[in-house]
Enzyme design. Structure first.
Site, mmCIF file in Angstrom:
data_model
loop_
_atom_site.group_PDB
_atom_site.id
_atom_site.type_symbol
_atom_site.label_atom_id
_atom_site.label_comp_id
_atom_site.label_asym_id
_atom_site.label_seq_id
_atom_site.Cartn_x
_atom_site.Cartn_y
_atom_site.Cartn_z
ATOM 1 N N GLY A 106 0.873 -1.235 0.128
ATOM 2 C CA GLY A 106 -0.079 -0.036 0.184
ATOM 3 C C GLY A 106 0.862 1.403 0.032
ATOM 4 N N TYR A 124 -13.471 -0.245 9.786
ATOM 5 C CA TYR A 124 -12.111 -0.080 9.905
ATOM 6 C C TYR A 124 -11.655 -0.232 11.153
ATOM 7 C CZ TYR A 124 -7.795 2.793 9.699
ATOM 8 O OH TYR A 124 -6.664 3.260 9.734
#
Length: 372
Positions: free
Chosen positions: A55, A188
């Protein structure tokens, strides 16, 4: 507002190219001003680690790569993502395609590049994750399973960031200690609690060198992405562009925050801290806590013409469940964490970075748009 439209519509590739230009200058300040502080964590006689960052084109990835490359060599830090990089990302060191949902592909990368450390940034953030829960589960949970198992198989040191979003309305909010009830209300946050517990389990069960920091809101000059703490970024872009800003949180909403230079410094120190100094595998870190009203008052010392209004949206509900003040005393005690930026220093740095590197580009983009 025109500024909001520009921030939404200028496009991901344009935003990333802006980031690279701005961050190349800021990273030099970070590594030069912090060399003495960071240098004590490195054994210069040891072979430098080979580090894979997943990422890597997000808010922290490119800056983390620059800091690590400065200390360990360009070729020893492999940046990866599934997004097409801009040219600068290819010039500064290795960049590869890496899909965290492809376990065999990750195995090949670790073997071919002889990876020693894995820094796992791939994740969907709070507001975005709530809009696509199934995708957040795949990326934030299934992807984590892959990298944790990969680290176990190949004996890698692995770092996974966590967040203030790992806490919920049942958590003590002022202060929030390192170990307490969490019970988050976003996918999340749920995925981050899962990561913390799974990493600790693998450490105790298999001896995995798992490390995790719970970060507060991280403030950088990147264009805001719509996250819950991003008002503290958007106000600089909107305020400098149009001298006004509409805030989506209530004025007295207190949240913990950290400037990106401190965030990267904490990450670097923690990665290099000797195992014997770590009493835990998951630590809170922070630098300051403030409300929108307090931040805007500090900004107005430099931009007295700034006009602020408030129009709370769904992100207020998320903020109401998060810590107000983070207790990071254990990180300061165990491995010597210290922050450098308070709110006053943060405001000066953000006004300089955004004003010099972003506002002229927004203005040129607006001029071009007016002719279309």
């Amino acid at each position: 507002m025109l500024g909001q439209q520009l921030l939404r519509t200028m496009g991901a590739s344009l935003a990333k190219s802006f980031r690279r230009e701005v961050h190349s200058g800021r990273a030099l300040r970070l590594t030069s001003t912090s060399d003495n502080a960071l240098g004590r964590f490195i054994d210069r006689s040891a072979k430098p680690p080979r580090i894979l960052i997943t990422g890597g084109l997000g808010q922290l990835g490119t800056e983390c790569a620059k800091l690590l490359r400065k200390n360990y060599g360009d070729e020893n830090v492999i940046l990866s993502d599934i997004i097409k990089p801009v040219d600068e990302s290819l010039m500064n060191g290795p960049f590869i395609f890496a899909d965290i949902l492809d376990f065999k592909g990750l195995q090949k990368i670790v073997v071919n590049y002889r990876v020693d450390w894995l820094i796992h940034f791939s994740a969907l953030l709070s507001a975005v994750g709530e809009q696509n829960v199934p995708l957040a589960v795949r990326i934030n949970i299934e992807g984590l399973h892959n990298v944790i198992e990969l680290a176990k198989q190949y004996n890698l040191r692995i770092f996974v960031p966590s967040t203030i979003g790992a806490f919920g309305p049942d958590s003590p909010r002022n202060p929030t200690p390192n170990v307490t009830v969490q019970r988050p209300r976003t996918i999340y946050g749920v995925s981050k609690v899962h990561a913390e517990l799974l990493g600790e389990y693998y450490h105790h069960k298999f001896g995995l060198d798992f490390r995790c920091l719970r970060f507060p809101g991280v403030i950088s000059s990147d264009p805001p992405g719509g996250g819950t703490t991003d008002y503290a970024v958007a106000v600089f872009h909107e305020g400098l562009l149009h001298k006004r800003y509409e805030c989506y949180l209530e004025p007295h909403t207190r949240l913990p925050m950290m400037y990106i230079d401190d965030c990267l410094s904490a990450l670097f120190q923690f990665l290099n801290a000797p195992c014997e100094r770590l009493q835990r595998r998951v630590y809170n870190v922070t630098a300051m806590s403030f409300t929108p009203e307090e931040l805007f008052a500090e900004i107005k010392k430099h931009l007295p013409e700034l006009q602020v209004t408030y129009n709370p949206d769904s992100r207020q509900n998320i903020a109401n469940t998060w810590p107000q003040v983070f207790d990071d005393s254990e990180a300061r005690r165990d491995w010597g964490w210290q922050h450098e930026y308070d709110m006053e220093k943060l405001v000066v740095s953000m006004i300089q970075d955004v004003g010099e590197n972003f506002i002229p580009k927004y203005q040129r983009l607006a001029e071009v748009s007016s002719y279309v």
